[in-house]
Write a protein that holds these residues in place. Structure first.
Motif: not given
Lengths: 112, 119
Positions: B105-111, B97, B51, B49, A98-100, A32, A46, A34, B32, A43-44, A36, A51, B34
């Motif tokens: 697919t899972d995507t991370q969104y930031f604060g 996430r 959980n 990370t 899970e990590k980017l 995957s 998206l 991305f 999850t 903050s970043p 940003y 994919y 981060f």
């Protein structure tokens, strides 16, 4: 070798032109990808996710992925001054990982 | 959709005190979350990370006793910087996430981030 590499810039592009941002990654198993956008002090945010190999278009943005060559790029058409920011490339192994992993970012400046 | 909030947005504290930062997913459940730290002109550095319902997984070099993470619910994770010192001054950003529509697919969104200054 860094896991995700980007040219730090700064990249200067005239308003209305196409900005091209590139990113290479080392892990061939990455699934995957991305892009940003991060404004200074923020903050970043998206912009695009991709994919599978090929192009993905969303408005003025096009992401391109080539897994064989292990690179992903972002094209910004009709660049606007508001596009001036740092663009971060991020890669995820997928398969439950899970990590980017982020690149160091490319600073883009659109010149009016 | 996929909005993540953080509180506070900025905080100034004295050396030796503890600071708690909250991260909430507002319109989705995040199993999850981060926590990242970003120093000026540098990229994001993943700290841990988190959980829901289990202990956080810390990245190498991050002191788990100094940066306490609690993920008590599917919408809330907290980071507590204990006995903060000036070198802990940084921009702390959380992400959550989100599983989007089926087939993606899972995507991370930031604060929006929390700027911590330790005097």
């Amino acid at each position: 070798q860094k896991e995700v590499e980007q040219n730090s810039g700064p990249l200067s592009v005239p308003e209305g032109a196409i900005a091209s941002l590139n990113c290479t990654y080392s892990d061939r198993g990455s699934q995957s990808f991305f892009w940003y956008r991060q404004y200074s002090g923020k903050s970043p945010e998206l912009i695009m996710s991709i994919y599978s190999n090929g192009d993905k278009e969303d408005g003025r943005f096009t992401a391109q992925l080539n897994k064989a060559s292990q690179y992903v790029s972002l094209l910004i058409r009709d660049s606007q001054p508001s596009d001036s920011a740092t663009y971060l490339c991020a890669v995820n192994l997928g398969f439950g990982n899970e990590k980017l992993t982020f690149g160091t970012g490319t600073r883009l400046t659109i010149i009016p | 959709g996929a909005v993540v909030s953080q509180h506070p947005s900025w905080v100034i504290c004295k050396s030796g005190t503890s600071v708690k930062i909250e991260c909430r997913s507002l319109d989705f459940q995040a199993t999850t979350m981060f926590w990242y730290r970003q120093f000026p002109k540098q990229s994001l550095m993943l700290m841990a990370t988190s959980n829901e319902g289990s202990k956080a997984t810390y990245e190498q070099g991050v002191e788990k006793d100094k940066f306490l993470i609690n993920h008590a619910s599917l919408t809330l994770s907290t980071l507590t910087v204990t006995s903060a010192h000036p070198e802990d001054s940084s921009f702390y950003i959380c992400s959550a996430r989100a599983l989007l529509t089926s087939g993606s697919t899972d995507t991370q969104y930031f604060g929006p981030g929390t700027r911590l200054t330790v005097l």
